[in-house]
Structure formats: C-alpha cells, structure tokens
Design a protein around this motif. Structure first.
Motif, PDB file in Angstrom:
ATOM      1  N   THR A   1      62.541  43.879  70.462  1.00  0.00           N
ATOM      2  CA  THR A   1      61.858  44.453  69.298  1.00  0.00           C
ATOM      3  C   THR A   1      60.371  44.108  69.324  1.00  0.00           C
ATOM      4  O   THR A   1      59.537  44.906  68.892  1.00  0.00           O
ATOM      5  CB  THR A   1      62.496  43.967  67.990  1.00  0.00           C
ATOM      6  N   ARG A   2      60.052  42.933  69.851  1.00  0.00           N
ATOM      7  CA  ARG A   2      58.645  42.550  69.989  1.00  0.00           C
ATOM      8  C   ARG A   2      57.926  43.509  70.955  1.00  0.00           C
ATOM      9  O   ARG A   2      56.758  43.850  70.764  1.00  0.00           O
ATOM     10  CB  ARG A   2      58.557  41.113  70.505  1.00  0.00           C
TER      11      ARG A   2
ATOM     12  N   LEU B   1      55.161  43.205  77.591  1.00  0.00           N
ATOM     13  CA  LEU B   1      54.574  41.920  77.249  1.00  0.00           C
ATOM     14  C   LEU B   1      54.116  41.238  78.526  1.00  0.00           C
ATOM     15  O   LEU B   1      54.868  41.176  79.502  1.00  0.00           O
ATOM     16  CB  LEU B   1      55.585  41.014  76.543  1.00  0.00           C
ATOM     17  N   ASP B   2      52.900  40.739  78.515  1.00  0.00           N
ATOM     18  CA  ASP B   2      52.403  39.940  79.627  1.00  0.00           C
ATOM     19  C   ASP B   2      52.015  38.583  79.065  1.00  0.00           C
ATOM     20  O   ASP B   2      51.037  38.472  78.316  1.00  0.00           O
ATOM     21  CB  ASP B   2      51.195  40.624  80.278  1.00  0.00           C
ATOM     22  N   HIS B   3      52.820  37.569  79.385  1.00  0.00           N
ATOM     23  CA  HIS B   3      52.625  36.224  78.848  1.00  0.00           C
ATOM     24  C   HIS B   3      52.548  36.252  77.318  1.00  0.00           C
ATOM     25  O   HIS B   3      51.726  35.578  76.698  1.00  0.00           O
ATOM     26  CB  HIS B   3      51.375  35.577  79.456  1.00  0.00           C
ATOM     27  N   GLY B   4      53.428  37.054  76.718  1.00  0.00           N
ATOM     28  CA  GLY B   4      53.558  37.094  75.267  1.00  0.00           C
ATOM     29  C   GLY B   4      52.618  38.046  74.573  1.00  0.00           C
ATOM     30  O   GLY B   4      52.726  38.246  73.361  1.00  0.00           O
TER      31      GLY B   4
ATOM     32  N   GLU C   1      53.601  37.638  63.087  1.00  0.00           N
ATOM     33  CA  GLU C   1      52.862  37.706  64.344  1.00  0.00           C
ATOM     34  C   GLU C   1      52.717  36.320  64.962  1.00  0.00           C
ATOM     35  O   GLU C   1      52.277  35.372  64.314  1.00  0.00           O
ATOM     36  CB  GLU C   1      51.475  38.305  64.087  1.00  0.00           C
ATOM     37  N   GLY C   2      53.133  36.186  66.218  1.00  0.00           N
ATOM     38  CA  GLY C   2      52.975  34.924  66.928  1.00  0.00           C
ATOM     39  C   GLY C   2      54.127  33.966  66.754  1.00  0.00           C
ATOM     40  O   GLY C   2      54.227  32.975  67.470  1.00  0.00           O
ATOM     41  N   GLU C   3      55.023  34.230  65.809  1.00  0.00           N
ATOM     42  CA  GLU C   3      56.117  33.291  65.556  1.00  0.00           C
ATOM     43  C   GLU C   3      57.274  33.587  66.511  1.00  0.00           C
ATOM     44  O   GLU C   3      57.717  34.723  66.636  1.00  0.00           O
ATOM     45  CB  GLU C   3      56.589  33.420  64.114  1.00  0.00           C
TER      46      GLU C   3
ATOM     47  N   ASN D   1      65.258  27.070  61.079  1.00  0.00           N
ATOM     48  CA  ASN D   1      64.254  26.461  61.943  1.00  0.00           C
ATOM     49  C   ASN D   1      63.288  25.576  61.166  1.00  0.00           C
ATOM     50  O   ASN D   1      62.923  24.495  61.599  1.00  0.00           O
ATOM     51  CB  ASN D   1      63.442  27.548  62.656  1.00  0.00           C
ATOM     52  N   LYS D   2      62.846  26.071  60.016  1.00  0.00           N
ATOM     53  CA  LYS D   2      61.805  25.357  59.285  1.00  0.00           C
ATOM     54  C   LYS D   2      62.349  24.188  58.481  1.00  0.00           C
ATOM     55  O   LYS D   2      61.670  23.194  58.274  1.00  0.00           O
ATOM     56  CB  LYS D   2      61.077  26.328  58.350  1.00  0.00           C
TER      57      LYS D   2
END
Length: 1009
Positions: free
Chosen positions: A354-355, A220-223, A196-198, A7-8
C-alpha cells in the motif's frame, strides 16, 4: 489502531495472583476465579479480551483476522435476561491496577448484530456493585468503541470491571483500552494508513531495498517513493504468463548502473559492477563483456516503448536477493528470504504494497488534477471525453467489432422504445413521484440500463433523438423527492452514476432544454452530494430505507457502489459545487481502500459471484471515472488481486452454455452464498481487457454478447480497444483461489458435456455467506447433477443476522443441511460453527487429475476431533470422488447430503449405489467405505425434525430432493462417494475407485481396478 496501540503503548502485565475467598453465583455458588491484575503503564492499558479471565461455560472465542484485533474476540454462549445479583458469577473480568493517579476511562471495541442492536445486550458492574444493563452500539459491518465506565484511582489502587451476558446473538467483544487521558478516544484505524514515515515492526527492511508491486507504476528505493517513469505512466511491473517483468532502465539507474538502447538493432547495453552486458529484445539471454552468456527465464521485452527484463536478471546480473509474495510484492535487497510466505508476514507485506501503490491524494489535489485536464464547463469528462467519442464514431464505421456493438445497442434501445418498454418505465417513475414513493430495485436497474445506453448512442451516432430519449428518462428521476430506494444508499450510488452520465454526455443537448440542467444540478445536490456528505460526516447514521450507513468503511459491495455514484456526480459538477466535490472525492478515494481488501490475494470475492459482479462493476466505475477525469486512479486498481479478479468469473461458470456454445440455452454457474441462478454480469470485462492488454477478456465478453445472455452496454463501447480482442480463450483447467479457499475443476473448457465441479471451504462468516463449508456441485453431459440452492428470501426476519445464534442460520438454504456437505448431531442451533475457518490444506493439478483437501474441523468442534474432506476429479478427469475422514469426540449421528433436481434416482437394493437419470443421461453414484451399514437414501430438500421450524417466507425447495447417508451414533466416518457417467447399455462404470486415505492422495495416482 491495532499497530498504533500495540506499538506505542504496549501493556505491562503485573503477575500478581489474586485469590478471592468469596463465592459468586447466588444459590449455584461457585469458587471464585483466579487471575492476574494488570497494571497500566503511564496511565494507559491495551488489553485483548480473550487473554483475560472468562467463564468457559458461558463464553466462546471467535477467530477472524479481518474483523478482530489479534484475530480473536469473545462472545456469549448462553443467554440469561434475568437481573443478576451483585455477587453473580461474571462472564468476563477486567482487573486493573493504576500506576499513576487519575480518572481512568474504560473503552471497549465490539461488534453486535442488528437484532441485538436495540440495547440491553449485557450486564456490567464496577467493583462488586449492582449489575446494570449495557447497551452496545456496533453493527454487523462496523465495529464500535464504547466508553463503558470510568473510575478515579490513586497510584497502586485497583478496580474490577465485570461483564455478564444478557443476549448471545452476534455479540463479539474484542479488546479494552484503559486510559487516564479524558481527551483520548480510541478510533478504529485498521484501514487507516500509517502516517508519513511511520513503519510498522519488520517494515524497516524497505530502507535497504528496492521494492515494486505487480501492476503498479510506483516503486520504493530505500523507503522513498518514486514514479517508475514520469514520462510514461504505463510503465509498471507486470506478469507475462507466470514471469514477473521489471522495468530495466529504472532498475539499472537506481542501482547506479547505465543503460543504452539501440532502437534500430533492438539491442540494449547496460553497465554495472565494472562489466558491460548486451542483450537483444526477444532473446532469453544477456552476454557480458567477457563473452559469458547469462540465461534469463524469459525473453527481454519491449512494452509501451520501454525495455523490460524477467525478474531473475536482478540476481544474475545485479547480484540482488529476490523476494516475491503472492500478494504482488517484489523486493530486491542483500537479504535472502526477507519475509515469510506462509501468511505470518502478510500484514507487513500488505503495508509495504500500500505504501508503494497508493497515492492517497487530498480532495484538493484531485480537483487540481481535474482542472489541469479540463476547462470548467467542459463536457464530457466522465469515463470518456470528446476526443474519445470522436474516435469511437470513426471506429463505429470502420471497426467490425465496434460497429457490431453500436448496431446491437441501437437495436436494443429502438426495440425498447417501439414496444413501449421505456414509455412504461417513465410512467412507473411518474407514478412513484405522484404516490410519494421511491425506486424499486427492478425499476432502478431498468433506468440505469436504458438511460446510459441512450446517452452513449447520442455520443457515438450524433443522433439527438437518443439524447432526447435519455432526458425523457432522466427528467422524472430528477423530479423524485429522493433517490433512496429499496436498496437504501445503494440506489444513490446507481442513480448517481446513471444521471451523471446523462448530464455529462448529453450536456450540449440539455443546454437547449429549458430548465433541464438546473433540475439535474439540484437533484445532484439534494439526492447525492448532501446525503454523501452527511454519511461521511456521521450525520446520517441510517438512511430512509432503514439501512445502516456504515458503508464508508465497509469491505463489501456497498462501498464501491455508493462511492461510484458520489465520485461520478462530483466529477461532473465540480465547478458548480467545488467544496462538496473536493470533500467527497478526497474521502471517497480513501474509503475505497477498505473495499479493495477482499480481492487479495488472487481476485476471488468472498461474497459470492452475484455480489462480486455487482461490486466489481461499480469499482471499475470508480477507477475509470477518476482516471479519465484526473489521469490516474491513484493506485487503487493495483491493490493485490484487484486486476486479477477478472479471471475469477470464468472459473465460477461451468461448460453448460459457456462462451463457445451459443446454441445451448441453459446458463449455469456455481451460485454459492447469496447468489441466484441469473446471469453473472461481465460488463466490466472491456475495461479489464484494455487495462491488462488481454485480448482474451474482450473475447469472453464479445462471445457472451453474441450468445444473447446480456445486452451490449456503454462499457463495451467506451472501454473497447481495437486490435485487442481474441475469442480463442485458453486458461488452465483448474484454479485454487486462496482468498476464498475454494478450488474450481473441470475436464475441458470447450466440451459442453465435460465435467465441472469444485470444493468450497474458507470462512463461515462473511457478508452474504452460508454454512456451506465442504460444499460441492457437479455438472456432466450438460446436466447439473448436484445443485447449490443459492440465495433465500431477503424479506425473511433476521436474514442478515449472521453472528453466533443469528436468525439467518435457522433458514434451510443458509444451513449446512441445505448444502452438499456434512452435518453432525443436528439440533436447533447452527449446524456448522459460524466461527469456522477451513483452509485448503492440499491441492494438486496435473493433466489427468486434480484434487483438493480441506480441514473443516473448525466447523464441527468440539464434536469432531478431526475432520477432512477431499474432492478429486480423477481417472483421466472422468470420475469425481468426494471423500470424508472424520473422527468424533463421542458417539454422534452423522449426515451426508447431496441436493439434486433430478427426479429419477434409483437406489440399488443394497443401498450402496444409485443411478440418477435425466434426459437420457445417467450418473452412477457409489459408496466406497469399510463401514458397510452406511446406505444411500432419498428425502425431500427439507429441514430435519431437529431443526428450527420452516418460516413460510422461505423459498420453495420442492423441486429438489437430496441423496443422503445417515450414520447413527458413530465415532468415525470414513466414506468416499464416487460419481461417474454411464455409457448407453452400461449398468455400472468400468472404473472402480479403491479407497485411499486422503493423506495418500498426493503421493500416488488414484487407484482403480
């Protein structure tokens, strides 16, 4: 790493065709290869090796989505240890152009088998210079990144890196990373979570959705991650039969609605979208404020004092699109069909799950949770605390099942003491200490069984004699110079759990024994905590037994077994060794994530039944230890397939001495892969029964114990829940486990004379696997007619060398010819492709028949252009049909094998049928095929003349023989073999199977005349 690298810093391939006018290969000159030069981007390049130029004559491509980035890697199909000339034809070429100035470092990800791990695995060269030897560093279980070369370039300059195979056994080259950053070291982050957040590509859909995972108490609610119910940790999405049930209050409030529950009337009222809806617990409907009824797929339910509704309420009331995955993801959004369910989006789905489920605590957070539940020095706290044991003592006097468990455990332990079993075991341990040797596996298992039972009895009876008995076993164990036994770090795992139980449960008794606590505490540090830290920190690369300590990232049984010991010891000694406990607990919880992966999606374990029981039992100790100590298992048990795995074991067992038939003395299961004929343990079933609130699981375990095939263990007492046991077990007759691509079939659960069979497919190369794709077994009338030989001798040289051309495949029981499957054009090499991956392409189960079909062409390429095997239990589940449809690329010999211990096998004069007879029972076997020259024959269970010679350490197979069909120089093999039992007086069965093409099996019932 796969995502981060791709990706990067995705490569920019520059298509500049390069044709060389030179010749490679010395005397056997060949035209030079043509290929594209690949350009770095900002001094960086990621490159899959299978996408480079490689020599088709000497290189093979392997497929394995779990081991290799992009699912593929390359290996060598030829071996040449002679030093090549500088201009010798390479096997692989990496041509690179630099886009900026700098020194470029070339890293390679690879695997190598133990037998090839000694070095000099390949030759390599840079820019046409002389070849030098390349020593690979990986192991069979763990990939490694190796810096193979470096070169200084100016922008626009190129280099050419070449590899030429020297050895071929088990080598797999996966990908290259080229970088001009001297501080950059590629790390294998396949099992490492995202920061976190990725988000990985495609995962951003969670930002406009509410997501659950079955069995998890998170959402999760909207992430953003939330606990579904902070006041009730048991509130989680669950399945009732096949219906997903969702927590109604959380869902309503997250969607900006309101909900009220009238406890007295059992009526709930929710307001959403300007309407009011009412419903009653136990009813499968809601009524809106306009009087319209909304049907639900299942009744509204109350569980753990919380209201639940079937998933379809999300669409019928809340107007949301629903996406579900067999992995357990539930997504509510405005997008229809958010993801694909054909497997192509599984990486995204797993990342979301997993998140949701994994809390991923630091060691400091784990220790903080421990001390929020217990005072320093407070014991017991491992698996049970004092309040739990006080309750168990009361239950032992009042609850019939608990009384039975305790009484039977007392009888077992008292008998072992009376007949000097325990005394002899103590003497054996003392002799090991005197001789400066360590555990045998048998000794270790015995110590674990008796010491944990004695410690448990001390707690539930209050009789100090049992604490004294536990200490008499624990003392010599703690006096040993280490806990590495024949199983290496596995022994530390087992002894860690066992000794931690003694220390924790007998703590008050041991306080009165001079030096006892001090001895155990020193042993914990020297024999468990320090070796654990050394392993996690890369200091102890091999243990004294010679095994590789790569288990920290392993997906095999090693991971939970080793971590269970470290977790248990860390929990009971956290106040004594706080820094060590904190570090180990943090690392162990993260490490366990890798061990969860094989359970997805449906709980079957690819290592086979024996290692499933071994690994799963210790996995439960990890969950239960963390949960009792800290109040949570941090979401580990909610990983896809983990809680469902308890339903795998019943299907592995046939009806021969199943749980409802204690009078039957035989004990049979499908012993595929490295599994023997012994008992497949069910000791973890009480924990699963309590966790899933499933009384049938507890009933299965109780009946096993009543039958006497296993002893009562501390698991049965500590994890038992009253009023949660039912021995009237009911399960579907058949089950297709997608994780292992295997189907189990039976005619009945409760008839010991019924038929049990199945079809095994899936991946050829996994831990403890054999070349057994297409294998089947057959039980009927209480007899196993067609056998799986099971495991071989672990002392065989190279037994665990399982790559291409690995020595494991030279042994009969690991080869296809040692199974009930097909062999094509046999020779000295493996007789099915090690890289084979054979899916079940069709499965259908109805009341009167079931069938499964596998496409196992990948096991026989390139010799077979198509190959399918189907297995049907048909004719009202009384006849088994094994049918093969194979088209060959050339004329080859084809062998069909079926192993049996039945010695009385009479083949008809025409060779087209046979009758097997044992204990007065008879099995009729018939060939159904237009290829009339194909006949049944018998031969010993031995290697073919073309196979590798037998090693004297291979297990004796003389009690087996095999029924076989040998077709010579065939271009196709279209054969059905039908198995049916005969009634007394019958010479042949009434039912006759008419050959029906496999692609027609699903369109009509099996034909008969």
């Amino acid at each position: 790493m796969k995502q981060i690298l791709k990706n990067k810093m995705m490569l920019l391939a520059v298509s500049i065709l390069t044709l060389f006018a030179v010749y490679y290969g010395g005397d056997a000159a060949q035209a030079a290869p043509s290929y594209d030069i690949i350009e770095t981007q900002d001094g960086y390049l990621y490159q899959e090796i299978e996408d480079l130029w490689y020599n088709n004559a000497t290189v093979i491509v392997e497929k394995d989505a779990e081991r290799y980035f992009n699912g593929m890697a390359v290996g060598f199909d030829a071996e040449n240890k002679q030093q090549p000339e500088a201009d010798a034809m390479p096997d692989i070429i990496l041509p690179v152009r630099a886009d900026v100035d700098g020194t470029y470092y070339v890293w390679m990800r690879h695997y190598a088998d133990t037998v090839s791990g000694g070095g000099q695995n390949a030759f390599h060269s840079l820019n046409g210079n002389n070849y030098t030897t390349l020593n690979l560093t990986a192991t069979p279980e763990k990939a490694a990144w190796l810096n193979v070369t470096s070169v200084t370039l100016k922008a626009g300059e190129t280099f050419e890196y070449r590899i030429r195979g020297r050895q071929k056994y088990g080598i797999a080259l996966d990908c290259f990373v080229v970088t001009n950053d001297p501080s950059f070291t590629p790390t294998d982050l396949v099992t490492k979570p995202l920061e976190e957040g990725e988000l990985i590509p495609g995962e951003d859909k969670i930002l406009d959705a509410i997501c659950f995972s079955v069995n998890s108490n998170n959402a999760l609610d909207h992430g953003i991650k939330f606990r579904i119910d902070e006041e009730n940790q048991k509130t989680a999405v669950y399945k009732s039969d096949d219906t997903i049930m969702v927590p109604l209050r959380f869902l309503t409030e997250r969607l900006q609605g309101k909900i009220h529950y009238d406890d007295a009337a059992n009526i709930l009222t929710l307001t959403y979208g300007g309407k009011e809806y009412t419903g009653k617990i136990g009813e499968s409907k809601m009524t809106d404020s306009e009087g319209n009824e909304i049907a639900l797929s299942a009744p509204l339910a109350m569980r753990y004092e919380r209201t639940f509704a079937p998933l379809d309420i999300c669409q019928s009331v809340f107007g949301k699109e629903i996406f579900t995955s067999e992995l357990g993801l539930v997504m509510l959004s405005n997008e229809k069909d958010a993801y694909q369910t054909d497997g192509s989006d599984d990486e995204i789905i797993t990342s979301i799950i997993t998140r949701i489920i994994l809390d991923r605590p630091t060691g400091e957070e784990i220790i903080s949770s421990l001390w929020s539940n217990y005072e320093a020095g407070e014991h017991p706290r491992l698996f049970a605390n004092q309040e739990d044991f006080d309750k168990l003592r009361t239950q032992a006097a009042e609850d019939e099942y608990m009384k039975w468990f305790v009484d039977n455990m007392k009888q077992q332990v008292d008998a072992a003491e009376a007949d000097k079993t325990i005394e002899n075991l103590i003497n054996e341990i003392n002799k090991m200490t005197d001789d400066n040797t360590t555990f045998s596996t048998t000794c270790m298992d015995s110590v674990r069984d008796w010491v944990t039972s004695a410690a448990c009895l001390y707690q539930v009876t209050g009789d100090a004699h049992y604490a004294e008995l536990a200490w008499s076993l624990a003392e010599p164990v703690c006096q040993m110079y280490d806990w590495f036994g024949g199983g290496g770090f596995l022994c530390i795992g087992q002894m860690g759990v066992s000794m931690a139980i003694v220390y924790d449960w007998c703590y008050d008794y041991l306080q009165g024994v001079p030096g006892a606590l001090e001895l155990m505490e020193k042993a914990f540090m020297d024999n468990a905590l320090q070796p654990g830290l050394d392993t996690y920190n890369g200091i102890m690369l091999t243990d004294p037994s010679g095994g590789y300590n790569t288990w920290t990232e392993a997906t095999t049984n090693w991971n939970p077994v080793c971590n269970a010991g470290l977790i248990s010891v860390s929990i009971v000694t956290a106040e004594l060794y706080p820094e060590q406990a904190e570090e180990l607990l943090g690392k162990a919880v993260r490490s366990l994530e890798a061990a969860l992966k094989p359970y997805a999606p449906d709980g079957a374990n690819p290592e086979g039944p024996a290692y499933w029981a071994y690994g799963t039992g210790f996995m439960v100790y990890c969950f239960a230890g963390l949960e009792k100590a800290t109040g949570t298992d941090y979401g580990l048990a909610c990983y896809p397939g983990v809680l469902e795995t308890c339903y795998y074991r019943p299907y592995v067992h046939s009806m021969i001495n199943h749980w409802d038939y204690p009078e039957n003395t035989a004990y049979r299961h499908w012993n595929y892969h490295d599994t023997g004929r012994g008992v497949i343990g069910s000791g973890m079933y009480m924990w699963f029964a309590t966790r899933l609130d499933d009384p049938y699981l507890a009933g299965m375990r109780l009946t096993e114990l009543q039958r006497g095939t296993e002893n009562v263990s501390f698991n049965d007492i500590v994890f038992y829940t009253e009023d949660n046991l039912d021995q009237n077990i009911q399960l579907p007759l058949d089950r297709y486990f997608k994780g292992i691509q295997t189907v189990f079939m039976r005619s009945d659960w409760n008839d010991p004379d019924g038929i049990y069979t199945g079809l095994h497919a899936g991946k050829s190369r996994i831990n403890h696997s054999q070349l057994d794709t297409g294998n089947f077994i057959l039980d009927a009338e209480g007899i196993r007619w067609i056998e799986d030989l099971g495991m071989d001798n672990y002392s065989l040289p190279g037994y665990f060398s399982s790559g291409n051309y690995g020595q494991r495949w030279s042994y009969y029981r690991a080869r296809a010819e040692g199974h009930n499957t097909i062999v094509i054009d046999p020779g000295t090499n493996e007789d099915q492709k090690v890289s084979g991956d054979s899916p079940i392409i069709e499965y259908e189960s109805t009341e009167d028949r079931v069938f499964a079909i596998t496409d196992f062409r990948s096991c026989y390429q390139p010799k077979a252009t198509s190959a399918k095997r189907g297995l049907m239990l048909g004719n009202d589940r009384t006849a088994v049909v094994v049918q093969d449809e194979i088209t060959l690329a050339d004329s080859y010999d084809v062998w069909w094998f079926a192993h049996t211990e039945v010695q009385d096998v009479e083949i008809a004069e025409d060779g087209r049928s046979a009758i097997m007879t044992q204990d007065g029972k008879r099995m009729y076997v018939e060939i159904v095929s237009d290829q009339e020259d194909l006949k049944f024959e018998l031969m010993p269970a031995e290697k073919l003349p073309t196979s590798p010679e037998r090693n004297e350490l291979e297990r004796d197979n003389s009690t087996f023989q095999k029924l076989f069909i040998h077709g010579e120089q065939l271009r196709e093999f279209n054969v059905a073999v039908v198995f049916q039992t005969l009634e007394p007086g019958q010479d042949e069965p009434d039912y006759t199977y008419v050959y029906t093409a496999l692609d027609q099996w699903g369109s009509s019932e099996d034909e008969d005349t």
